[in-house]
Design a protein around this motif. Structure first.
Motif, PDB file in Angstrom:
ATOM      1  N   PRO A 267       0.832  -1.215   0.000  1.00 13.58           N
ATOM      2  CA  PRO A 267       0.000   0.000   0.000  1.00 13.58           C
ATOM      3  C   PRO A 267       0.863   1.260   0.000  1.00 13.58           C
ATOM      4  N   ALA A 268       0.360   2.321  -0.576  1.00 14.49           N
ATOM      5  CA  ALA A 268       1.092   3.588  -0.626  1.00 14.49           C
ATOM      6  C   ALA A 268       1.376   4.096   0.784  1.00 14.49           C
ATOM      7  N   GLY A 269       2.592   4.574   0.983  1.00 12.65           N
ATOM      8  CA  GLY A 269       2.960   5.169   2.259  1.00 12.65           C
ATOM      9  C   GLY A 269       3.220   4.190   3.378  1.00 12.65           C
ATOM     10  N   ILE A 270       3.284   2.896   3.058  1.00 17.15           N
ATOM     11  CA  ILE A 270       3.462   1.893   4.107  1.00 17.15           C
ATOM     12  C   ILE A 270       4.810   2.058   4.802  1.00 17.15           C
ATOM     13  N   GLU A 271       5.806   2.619   4.114  1.00 16.85           N
ATOM     14  CA  GLU A 271       7.137   2.784   4.713  1.00 16.85           C
ATOM     15  C   GLU A 271       7.086   3.612   5.984  1.00 16.85           C
ATOM     16  N   ASP A 272       6.111   4.534   6.076  1.00 14.72           N
ATOM     17  CA  ASP A 272       6.004   5.393   7.253  1.00 14.72           C
ATOM     18  C   ASP A 272       5.212   4.744   8.376  1.00 14.72           C
ATOM     19  N   ARG A 273       4.620   3.561   8.108  1.00 12.57           N
ATOM     20  CA  ARG A 273       3.739   2.952   9.108  1.00 12.57           C
ATOM     21  C   ARG A 273       4.282   1.638   9.657  1.00 12.57           C
ATOM     22  N   VAL A 274       5.481   1.261   9.231  1.00 11.41           N
ATOM     23  CA  VAL A 274       6.091   0.023   9.732  1.00 11.41           C
ATOM     24  C   VAL A 274       7.524   0.317  10.170  1.00 11.41           C
ATOM     25  N   GLY A 275       8.107  -0.632  10.915  1.00 13.88           N
ATOM     26  CA  GLY A 275       9.466  -0.449  11.392  1.00 13.88           C
ATOM     27  C   GLY A 275      10.481  -0.461  10.264  1.00 13.88           C
ATOM     28  N   GLN A 276      10.518  -1.556   9.498  1.00 12.43           N
ATOM     29  CA  GLN A 276      11.410  -1.661   8.344  1.00 12.43           C
ATOM     30  C   GLN A 276      10.871  -2.691   7.366  1.00 12.43           C
ATOM     31  N   ILE A 277      11.324  -2.577   6.130  1.00  9.93           N
ATOM     32  CA  ILE A 277      10.892  -3.487   5.066  1.00  9.93           C
ATOM     33  C   ILE A 277      12.117  -4.216   4.526  1.00  9.93           C
ATOM     34  N   ILE A 278      12.023  -5.542   4.453  1.00 12.12           N
ATOM     35  CA  ILE A 278      13.114  -6.353   3.909  1.00 12.12           C
ATOM     36  C   ILE A 278      12.620  -7.014   2.628  1.00 12.12           C
ATOM     37  N   PRO A 279      13.114  -6.573   1.469  1.00 12.99           N
ATOM     38  CA  PRO A 279      12.726  -7.244   0.208  1.00 12.99           C
ATOM     39  C   PRO A 279      13.569  -8.495   0.001  1.00 12.99           C
TER      40      PRO A 279
END
Length: 307
Positions: A267-279
C-alpha cells in the motif's frame, strides 16, 4: 573501406528488431558495446539510437540494469522477411567489397545455418517483471544457453513446451505452469534461495517480537513463511496482498518488520507505518547451479529421443 553505419541506419535496424519481435516486449537489449560490435558501429552511435527508441516509448532504460523493450499501443508491424532481406543484402554487399566469391559466401551461409539449427530455445517463466529479468540472467549465466523470458500473465493459452526446447521455472511456480505445458518432464525446476544480503538482514532482526511476510497469493505467503522461518524463531504472520486477496492491507500497519517478495504490491505510504521493510531477492541455490547446464541438456535430449 567499409563505412560504419550511421545513426539513422543503426536506429532503423534496432527499430526493425523491436517491431518484428526479434527483441520481444519485456526483453533486455544487448549492451551498447555488444550491439556496436555486432552492427559494425560504435557505442556512442548505438547509445544515441537507443535514446531515439526511448523517446518514442519503444524501450525503457533502467539505471544499472539495462534497456528493456516496452509495450506500445502502436499496431504497426514490419514483415520479418523484409527486415532479413535488407540485412542480408547489406552482408552480401560487404562480402563482395571484401572479395569473397559466391562459393565462399554460400559456404559461410551453410555453416551459419548449421549453427542456428543447433541453437536451443529455452524459456524461463516468472510471475513478475523484476524477478523474471533477474532469474533470466541467473539461468543464462549458469547454463550458457540463451534464455527467453516469459511472464506468467502473458502465457495464458500457450503451450510452452511446444514453443521451446525446455522450460525453466522456480519450484514454487510449478503448479502455475502445469496448464501451460503438455509434459511437466520438459520443465527444469529452479531451486531459488534468498540472496545473502536478504539473509543478513533477516538475521539482523532475529530479536524482533514478530515478523509479517507479504506475498500476492496464499501459496506465495506459505513459501515466504518457510523461507523466513529458517532464520527467525519468533511468530511469523502471513498477509496476502494482491488484486483479489482476501486479507486487509491494514493488517500491515505497525508491523516491526515486513518481509516482501517482488511480486507483492505494498500500500502507498506503508514505509512510514512500519518499522522496516526487507525485500527478498532470489538467487539460484549454489548446489543446484553447477548441475543446471546438464539438467537442461538432459531435458532436451529426452525430448529429442521421444521424437
Amino acid at each position: 573501406m567499409d563505412v560504419a553505419p550511421g545513426l539513422d541506419e543503426v536506429y532503423r535496424r534496432l527499430l526493425d528488431r523491436v517491431l518484428t519481435g526479434f527483441y520481444p516486449v519485456g526483453s533486455k537489449l544487448p549492451s551498447c558495446r555488444a550491439l556496436a560490435a555486432e552492427l559494425g558501429s560504435n557505442s556512442s552511435t548505438v547509445d544515441r539510437a537507443i535514446g531515439r527508441l526511448a523517446a518514442s516509448g519503444r524501450v525503457r532504460t533502467v539505471p544499472r540494469r539495462g534497456t528493456f523493450v516496452e509495450q506500445t499501443d502502436d499496431a504497426g508491424t514490419v514483415d520479418g522477411r523484409d527486415v532479413v532481406a535488407r540485412e542480408l543484402d547489406e552482408v552480401l554487399v560487404r562480402a563482395r567489397r571484401l572479395g569473397f566469391t559466391a562459393a565462399e559466401v554460400t559456404t559461410l551461409v551453410e555453416h551459419a545455418l548449421d549453427r542456428v539449427g543447433s541453437m536451443r530455445r529455452i524459456a524461463v517463466v516468472e510471475c513478475n517483471e523484476r524477478d523474471l529479468r533477474h532469474v533470466q540472467e541467473l539461468v543464462q549465466r549458469a547454463s550458457g544457453v540463451e534464455v527467453q523470458p516469459v511472464l506468467l500473465a502473458d502465457a495464458a493459452g500457450r503451450v510452452l513446451d511446444e514453443e521451446f526446447d525446455a522450460v525453466a521455472c522456480p519450484i514454487f511456480h510449478l503448479n502455475d505452469i502445469a496448464d501451460l505445458v503438455r509434459e511437466l518432464d520438459q520443465v527444469v525446476e529452479l531451486n531459488l534461495v534468498a540472496s545473502p544480503s536478504a539473509l543478513r538482514r533477516l538475521i539482523g532482526v532475529r530479536l524482533e517480537e514478530r515478523i509479517v511476510v507479504v506475498a500476492p497469493s496464499r501459496r506465495g505467503v506459505q513459501w515466504m513463511i518457510a523461507t523466513v522461518g529458517q532464520y527467525y524463531a519468533g511468530p511469523i504472520e502471513g498477509v496476502e496482498v494482491g488484486p483479489d486477496s482476501p486479507d486487509d492491507p491494514a493488517r500491515l500497519d505497525g508491523a516491526p518488520v515486513l518481509v516482501v517478495n517482488n511480486a507483492a504490491t505494498l500500500p502507498a505510504g506503508i514505509e512510514d507505518r512500519v518499522g522496516q521493510i526487507i525485500p527478498i531477492e532470489w538467487e539460484l541455490d549454489g548446489r543446484f547451479t553447477t548441475a543446471l547446464r546438464s539438467r537442461v541438456e538432459s531435458v532436451i535430449s529426452a525430448r529429442l529421443e521421444a521424437g
